[in-house]
Design a protein around this motif. Structure first.
Motif, PDB file in Angstrom:
ATOM      1  N   THR A  32       0.827  -1.204   0.000  1.00 33.20           N
ATOM      2  CA  THR A  32       0.000   0.000   0.000  1.00 33.20           C
ATOM      3  C   THR A  32       0.865   1.260   0.000  1.00 33.20           C
ATOM      4  O   THR A  32       0.616   2.192  -0.762  1.00 33.20           O
ATOM      5  CB  THR A  32      -0.940  -0.002   1.218  1.00 33.20           C
ATOM      6  OG1 THR A  32      -1.722  -1.194   1.191  1.00 33.20           O
ATOM      7  CG2 THR A  32      -1.850   1.207   1.220  1.00 33.20           C
ATOM      8  N   GLY A  33       1.871   1.281   0.856  1.00 34.35           N
ATOM      9  CA  GLY A  33       2.769   2.436   0.901  1.00 34.35           C
ATOM     10  C   GLY A  33       3.467   2.668  -0.431  1.00 34.35           C
ATOM     11  O   GLY A  33       3.573   3.804  -0.909  1.00 34.35           O
ATOM     12  N   ALA A  34       3.931   1.589  -1.046  1.00 35.82           N
ATOM     13  CA  ALA A  34       4.611   1.715  -2.339  1.00 35.82           C
ATOM     14  C   ALA A  34       3.642   2.203  -3.416  1.00 35.82           C
ATOM     15  O   ALA A  34       3.995   3.035  -4.261  1.00 35.82           O
ATOM     16  CB  ALA A  34       5.228   0.385  -2.745  1.00 35.82           C
ATOM     17  N   ALA A  35       2.425   1.711  -3.379  1.00 30.45           N
ATOM     18  CA  ALA A  35       1.427   2.129  -4.365  1.00 30.45           C
ATOM     19  C   ALA A  35       1.082   3.610  -4.195  1.00 30.45           C
ATOM     20  O   ALA A  35       0.993   4.359  -5.176  1.00 30.45           O
ATOM     21  CB  ALA A  35       0.165   1.272  -4.249  1.00 30.45           C
ATOM     22  N   VAL A  36       0.931   4.043  -2.962  1.00 27.70           N
ATOM     23  CA  VAL A  36       0.602   5.445  -2.703  1.00 27.70           C
ATOM     24  C   VAL A  36       1.761   6.352  -3.107  1.00 27.70           C
ATOM     25  O   VAL A  36       1.561   7.373  -3.772  1.00 27.70           O
ATOM     26  CB  VAL A  36       0.232   5.646  -1.211  1.00 27.70           C
ATOM     27  CG1 VAL A  36       0.177   7.117  -0.844  1.00 27.70           C
ATOM     28  CG2 VAL A  36      -1.103   4.970  -0.913  1.00 27.70           C
ATOM     29  N   MET A  37       2.976   5.966  -2.719  1.00 32.89           N
ATOM     30  CA  MET A  37       4.140   6.820  -3.006  1.00 32.89           C
ATOM     31  C   MET A  37       4.446   6.903  -4.493  1.00 32.89           C
ATOM     32  O   MET A  37       4.905   7.933  -4.974  1.00 32.89           O
ATOM     33  CB  MET A  37       5.368   6.319  -2.242  1.00 32.89           C
ATOM     34  CG  MET A  37       5.234   6.438  -0.741  1.00 32.89           C
ATOM     35  SD  MET A  37       4.890   8.109  -0.154  1.00 32.89           S
ATOM     36  CE  MET A  37       6.420   8.925  -0.510  1.00 32.89           C
ATOM     37  N   SER A  38       4.189   5.842  -5.228  1.00 35.31           N
ATOM     38  CA  SER A  38       4.494   5.863  -6.659  1.00 35.31           C
ATOM     39  C   SER A  38       3.272   6.204  -7.511  1.00 35.31           C
ATOM     40  O   SER A  38       3.399   6.389  -8.709  1.00 35.31           O
ATOM     41  CB  SER A  38       5.048   4.499  -7.097  1.00 35.31           C
ATOM     42  OG  SER A  38       4.051   3.502  -6.980  1.00 35.31           O
ATOM     43  N   SER A  40       1.083   4.326  -8.491  1.00 36.61           N
ATOM     44  CA  SER A  40       0.876   3.258  -9.475  1.00 36.61           C
ATOM     45  C   SER A  40       1.081   1.917  -8.775  1.00 36.61           C
ATOM     46  O   SER A  40       1.330   1.867  -7.580  1.00 36.61           O
ATOM     47  CB  SER A  40       1.853   3.401 -10.641  1.00 36.61           C
ATOM     48  OG  SER A  40       3.185   3.195 -10.205  1.00 36.61           O
ATOM     49  N   SER A  41       1.015   0.867  -9.555  1.00 32.31           N
ATOM     50  CA  SER A  41       1.304  -0.451  -8.987  1.00 32.31           C
ATOM     51  C   SER A  41       2.772  -0.524  -8.604  1.00 32.31           C
ATOM     52  O   SER A  41       3.628  -0.058  -9.356  1.00 32.31           O
ATOM     53  CB  SER A  41       0.994  -1.550 -10.009  1.00 32.31           C
ATOM     54  OG  SER A  41      -0.376  -1.595 -10.263  1.00 32.31           O
ATOM     55  N   PRO A  42       3.068  -1.103  -7.456  1.00 29.83           N
ATOM     56  CA  PRO A  42       4.466  -1.198  -7.027  1.00 29.83           C
ATOM     57  C   PRO A  42       5.300  -2.058  -7.970  1.00 29.83           C
ATOM     58  O   PRO A  42       4.801  -3.001  -8.585  1.00 29.83           O
ATOM     59  CB  PRO A  42       4.387  -1.853  -5.654  1.00 29.83           C
ATOM     60  CG  PRO A  42       2.997  -1.614  -5.194  1.00 29.83           C
ATOM     61  CD  PRO A  42       2.148  -1.581  -6.437  1.00 29.83           C
ATOM     62  N   ASP A  43       6.560  -1.725  -8.053  1.00 29.09           N
ATOM     63  CA  ASP A  43       7.540  -2.499  -8.797  1.00 29.09           C
ATOM     64  C   ASP A  43       7.530  -3.943  -8.287  1.00 29.09           C
ATOM     65  O   ASP A  43       7.348  -4.187  -7.090  1.00 29.09           O
ATOM     66  CB  ASP A  43       8.924  -1.863  -8.572  1.00 29.09           C
ATOM     67  CG  ASP A  43      10.023  -2.523  -9.358  1.00 29.09           C
ATOM     68  OD1 ASP A  43      10.310  -2.065 -10.468  1.00 29.09           O
ATOM     69  OD2 ASP A  43      10.597  -3.512  -8.834  1.00 29.09           O
ATOM     70  N   TRP A  44       7.768  -4.888  -9.161  1.00 31.01           N
ATOM     71  CA  TRP A  44       7.732  -6.303  -8.785  1.00 31.01           C
ATOM     72  C   TRP A  44       8.717  -6.632  -7.670  1.00 31.01           C
ATOM     73  O   TRP A  44       8.455  -7.497  -6.832  1.00 31.01           O
ATOM     74  CB  TRP A  44       7.967  -7.196 -10.003  1.00 31.01           C
ATOM     75  CG  TRP A  44       9.352  -7.103 -10.587  1.00 31.01           C
ATOM     76  CD1 TRP A  44       9.790  -6.233 -11.539  1.00 31.01           C
ATOM     77  CD2 TRP A  44      10.480  -7.913 -10.248  1.00 31.01           C
ATOM     78  NE1 TRP A  44      11.122  -6.447 -11.813  1.00 31.01           N
ATOM     79  CE2 TRP A  44      11.568  -7.479 -11.035  1.00 31.01           C
ATOM     80  CE3 TRP A  44      10.668  -8.960  -9.355  1.00 31.01           C
ATOM     81  CZ2 TRP A  44      12.833  -8.043 -10.957  1.00 31.01           C
ATOM     82  CZ3 TRP A  44      11.938  -9.535  -9.282  1.00 31.01           C
ATOM     83  CH2 TRP A  44      12.993  -9.078 -10.080  1.00 31.01           C
ATOM     84  N   ARG A  45       9.844  -5.923  -7.632  1.00 28.46           N
ATOM     85  CA  ARG A  45      10.834  -6.189  -6.578  1.00 28.46           C
ATOM     86  C   ARG A  45      10.295  -5.794  -5.204  1.00 28.46           C
ATOM     87  O   ARG A  45      10.578  -6.456  -4.211  1.00 28.46           O
ATOM     88  CB  ARG A  45      12.137  -5.462  -6.888  1.00 28.46           C
ATOM     89  CG  ARG A  45      12.835  -6.069  -8.114  1.00 28.46           C
ATOM     90  CD  ARG A  45      13.934  -5.196  -8.603  1.00 28.46           C
ATOM     91  NE  ARG A  45      13.352  -4.017  -9.235  1.00 28.46           N
ATOM     92  CZ  ARG A  45      13.958  -3.282 -10.168  1.00 28.46           C
ATOM     93  NH1 ARG A  45      15.171  -3.575 -10.560  1.00 28.46           N
ATOM     94  NH2 ARG A  45      13.355  -2.237 -10.691  1.00 28.46           N
TER      95      ARG A  45
END
Length: 172
Positions: A32-38, A40-45
């Motif tokens: 969720t944090g990665a999605a909000v910060m970017s 978009s969908s988070p990077d696979w890594r």
């Protein structure tokens, strides 16, 4: 599921267990944090690292079960210390926490982030020493390990997050 684990731990143990709680407490916030910060969908890594730390969090959840072994037995709650015995559950918890961290360090190394990988690996080595002390008396030392070993685990997560941010910045 995370709310359910917090609201009624006994019910959550019966329904979904420590794995789902670990996924909700570690993986979902990372994702969720990665999605909000970017935006978009988070990077696979990021997803892979989040899943690995979620698996490791299963061990953390198991440590929390040591304080209620007798109560779990009386209530018919099949926590891992009840099912496996305290010593075996402690070894299982340590293994479940250590293996994902070793994989994280290996992945960071393969993603050309050797300093981050070394830091995560060094924290894991420190945890091995702490785990050895914990395993001598798991029931009594579980709270101690929660304050020492889990701090190393969380610092490894933070370092991994910085590594992932550096990877993303390098791609721009």
């Amino acid at each position: 599921m995370g709310l359910q684990c917090t609201a009624d731990p006994a019910q959550a143990e019966r329904l979904v267990g420590n794995a789902a709680c670990g996924l909700c407490y570690e993986g979902l916030p990372w994702f969720t944090g990665a999605a909000v910060m970017s935006a978009s969908s988070p990077d696979w890594r990021i997803v892979v690292i989040a899943l690995l730390y979620s698996v490791g969090a299963h061990g953390i959840m198991t440590l929390n079960d040591f304080k209620s072994v007798e109560g779990d037995r009386r209530m018919g709650i099949d926590s891992l210390p009840v099912l496996l015995g305290v010593e075996n559950a402690a070894r299982f918890a340590c293994l479940v926490m250590a293996v994902p961290q070793a994989v994280v360090a290996t992945l960071l190394l393969s993603w050309d982030r050797p300093l981050y990988a070394t830091a995560v690996g060094a924290l894991l080595v420190a945890q091995f020493f702490l785990m050895a002390h914990f395993l001598k008396s798991p029931r009594e030392r579980a709270p101690w390990y929660n304050g020492t070993g889990i701090s190393c685990y969380v610092m490894g997560m933070l370092i991994s997050a910085f590594a992932l941010a550096a990877i993303r910045q390098g791609e721009r």
